[in-house]
Motif scaffolding. Structure first.
Motif, PDB file in Angstrom:
ATOM      1  N   GLU A  82      55.670  21.421  64.464  1.00 31.72           N
ATOM      2  CA  GLU A  82      55.781  22.593  65.332  1.00 31.72           C
ATOM      3  C   GLU A  82      57.152  23.254  65.172  1.00 31.72           C
ATOM      4  N   GLY A  83      58.191  22.434  65.050  1.00 26.93           N
ATOM      5  CA  GLY A  83      59.545  22.957  64.833  1.00 26.93           C
ATOM      6  C   GLY A  83      59.631  23.699  63.510  1.00 26.93           C
ATOM      7  N   ALA A  84      59.016  23.123  62.478  1.00 23.93           N
ATOM      8  CA  ALA A  84      59.041  23.745  61.154  1.00 23.93           C
ATOM      9  C   ALA A  84      58.324  25.092  61.186  1.00 23.93           C
ATOM     10  N   ARG A  85      57.242  25.145  61.972  1.00 23.45           N
ATOM     11  CA  ARG A  85      56.488  26.391  62.098  1.00 23.45           C
ATOM     12  C   ARG A  85      57.347  27.460  62.765  1.00 23.45           C
ATOM     13  N   GLU A  86      58.009  27.059  63.848  1.00 23.33           N
ATOM     14  CA  GLU A  86      58.860  27.994  64.585  1.00 23.33           C
ATOM     15  C   GLU A  86      59.982  28.535  63.693  1.00 23.33           C
ATOM     16  N   LEU A  87      60.591  27.627  62.927  1.00 23.33           N
ATOM     17  CA  LEU A  87      61.653  28.009  61.995  1.00 23.33           C
ATOM     18  C   LEU A  87      61.138  29.018  60.974  1.00 23.33           C
ATOM     19  N   HIS A  88      59.999  28.693  60.373  1.00 23.49           N
ATOM     20  CA  HIS A  88      59.437  29.556  59.342  1.00 23.49           C
ATOM     21  C   HIS A  88      59.128  30.948  59.888  1.00 23.49           C
ATOM     22  N   THR A  89      58.506  30.980  61.062  1.00 25.95           N
ATOM     23  CA  THR A  89      58.165  32.262  61.677  1.00 25.95           C
ATOM     24  C   THR A  89      59.413  33.109  61.899  1.00 25.95           C
ATOM     25  N   TRP A  90      60.455  32.475  62.439  1.00 28.68           N
ATOM     26  CA  TRP A  90      61.693  33.235  62.691  1.00 28.68           C
ATOM     27  C   TRP A  90      62.262  33.773  61.392  1.00 28.68           C
ATOM     28  N   LEU A  91      62.319  32.914  60.384  1.00 34.50           N
ATOM     29  CA  LEU A  91      62.928  33.319  59.117  1.00 34.50           C
ATOM     30  C   LEU A  91      62.230  34.529  58.502  1.00 34.50           C
ATOM     31  N   VAL A  92      60.898  34.516  58.531  1.00 30.93           N
ATOM     32  CA  VAL A  92      60.202  35.608  57.839  1.00 30.93           C
ATOM     33  C   VAL A  92      59.959  36.828  58.728  1.00 30.93           C
ATOM     34  N   GLU A  93      60.051  36.640  60.044  1.00 36.21           N
ATOM     35  CA  GLU A  93      59.723  37.781  60.910  1.00 36.21           C
ATOM     36  C   GLU A  93      60.887  38.409  61.641  1.00 36.21           C
ATOM     37  N   HIS A  94      61.996  37.685  61.712  1.00 36.03           N
ATOM     38  CA  HIS A  94      63.098  38.200  62.516  1.00 36.03           C
ATOM     39  C   HIS A  94      63.706  39.484  61.936  1.00 36.03           C
ATOM     40  N   GLU A  95      63.718  40.533  62.755  1.00 38.36           N
ATOM     41  CA  GLU A  95      64.312  41.808  62.347  1.00 38.36           C
ATOM     42  C   GLU A  95      65.830  41.733  62.473  1.00 38.36           C
ATOM     43  N   PRO A  96      66.561  42.235  61.495  1.00 38.16           N
ATOM     44  CA  PRO A  96      68.014  42.179  61.595  1.00 38.16           C
ATOM     45  C   PRO A  96      68.521  43.087  62.720  1.00 38.16           C
ATOM     46  N   VAL A  97      69.335  42.511  63.582  1.00 36.26           N
ATOM     47  CA  VAL A  97      69.998  43.310  64.610  1.00 36.26           C
ATOM     48  C   VAL A  97      71.494  43.152  64.399  1.00 36.26           C
ATOM     49  N   PHE A  98      72.195  44.257  64.315  1.00 36.54           N
ATOM     50  CA  PHE A  98      73.615  44.161  64.056  1.00 36.54           C
ATOM     51  C   PHE A  98      74.400  44.079  65.348  1.00 36.54           C
ATOM     52  N   VAL A  99      74.671  42.860  65.738  1.00 39.83           N
ATOM     53  CA  VAL A  99      75.523  42.639  66.889  1.00 39.83           C
ATOM     54  C   VAL A  99      76.877  42.211  66.342  1.00 39.83           C
ATOM     55  N   VAL A 100      77.861  43.034  66.557  1.00 38.93           N
ATOM     56  CA  VAL A 100      79.186  42.714  66.051  1.00 38.93           C
ATOM     57  C   VAL A 100      80.122  42.551  67.235  1.00 38.93           C
ATOM     58  N   ARG A 101      80.882  41.489  67.232  1.00 39.43           N
ATOM     59  CA  ARG A 101      81.925  41.301  68.231  1.00 39.43           C
ATOM     60  C   ARG A 101      83.098  40.654  67.524  1.00 39.43           C
ATOM     61  N   SER A 102      83.921  41.504  66.927  1.00 42.88           N
ATOM     62  CA  SER A 102      85.007  41.000  66.101  1.00 42.88           C
ATOM     63  C   SER A 102      86.348  41.441  66.663  1.00 42.88           C
ATOM     64  N   GLU A 103      87.140  40.469  67.061  1.00 43.53           N
ATOM     65  CA  GLU A 103      88.464  40.787  67.606  1.00 43.53           C
ATOM     66  C   GLU A 103      89.338  41.446  66.546  1.00 43.53           C
ATOM     67  N   THR A 104      89.163  41.006  65.306  1.00 44.88           N
ATOM     68  CA  THR A 104      89.935  41.598  64.216  1.00 44.88           C
ATOM     69  C   THR A 104      89.584  43.079  64.053  1.00 44.88           C
ATOM     70  N   ALA A 105      88.289  43.381  64.075  1.00 49.28           N
ATOM     71  CA  ALA A 105      87.865  44.771  63.948  1.00 49.28           C
ATOM     72  C   ALA A 105      88.361  45.591  65.141  1.00 49.28           C
TER      73      ALA A 105
END
Lengths: 164, 164
Positions: free
Chosen positions: B72-95
DNA sequence: CGGTACATGTAAGACGTTACATGATTCA
DNA sequence: TGAATCATGTAACGTCTTACATGTACCG
């Protein structure tokens, strides 16, 4: 802490502003550097006022409250800017996907990288619309360079996956 | 969520491991991608076991507990990897420092950029020591490229500040 | 008069950090 | 025997997100 600094910096850079104004600045010019929504910004401004870093004017039209940075706030901002040591805290879901890429069969990995690439392209389009002058110009150059390198990485990775 | 994915990914990649082992992996190979300390990892593993994503073995030497990823864990991992949409959350003190650079007089701005540059150099040294093979190889290429572009940005910015 | 943008807030819960706390094993 | 590393945990606090809640002003 950093949210405070970001707010102080914006107030120093653009002059007195309301929580609403600052929220918009976060959306449109600070978004590639730091993120915060109004639900975080409004309470923080109240705390900063209590700490004497900003001063709130009486209410204007539609309940609008204007905040001004105080000398103490300016001092705090300056100290942070010149003394803060860089700490690399990275939490990037995209990088995590990249990290775990070898767990996927090549076909699926390619699809994932293509989606990441599309994300970088969308990001590039957004950054390309931003003003290249005024405060934030150096950060924008950094942001653009990082997105471009992300695109290069995606192409390189696709080439590796397709040839392997 | 992402912490879960990172833990599932490591378990998938390196096989059964203890919370301690996973904490070390976070320190030494995942650090440029995601960060978490043992105080976050241990409770999360307990929750993941309760959710059936990992299975805990009985205790070994020195109270060591080995976790194994479940189907079940492997399934959850696989689903996230192939379906997760990139969201650009940036929180950089240097920037953020880079963003606010124009608020400083040139001399101070130069000092700040030099410190940022030193930070990137230190980071580069750390990444250069990491294995270029195995899971994480693509993410390492990305991390190295980003640090190198940071160094380029710092040199470019110093040139601008010194000529302006 | 209805939709959009302006404008502010609260509360619950998730996520993350720091400090505290404990005990086993190994090696010099 | 004392220090380092292995190994696990809790609690308090701070940060961030999501959902809920309310009301004003302008424009078509």
């Amino acid at each position: 802490m950093s949210l405070r600094i970001a707010l102080l910096g914006l107030l120093e850079a653009v002059g007195p502003a309301s929580g609403y104004d600052l929220t918009k600045k976060f959306e449109h010019s600070l978004n590639h550097v730091w993120q915060a929504g109004h639900t975080q910004i409004y309470p923080e401004l109240v705390k900063m006022a209590a700490d004497g870093l900003v001063a709130a004017s009486s209410e204007g039209a539609r309940g609008r409250k204007i905040y001004t940075i105080t000398p103490e706030g300016a001092r705090e901002l300056h100290t942070w800017l010149v003394e803060h040591e860089p700490v690399f805290v990275v939490r990037s879901e995209t990088a995590l996907q990249a990290f775990l890429l070898p767990l996927l069969p090549t076909e699926e990995a390619i699809t994932v990288v293509e989606r990441i690439k599309a994300g970088y392209e969308a990001r590039l389009a957004v950054l390309d619309c931003q003003s290249r002058t005024g405060v934030g110009n150096h950060a924008l150059r950094l942001g653009l360079a990082q997105v471009r390198i992300g695109l290069e990485w995606a192409d390189e990775t696709l080439a590796i996956l397709r040839s392997g």
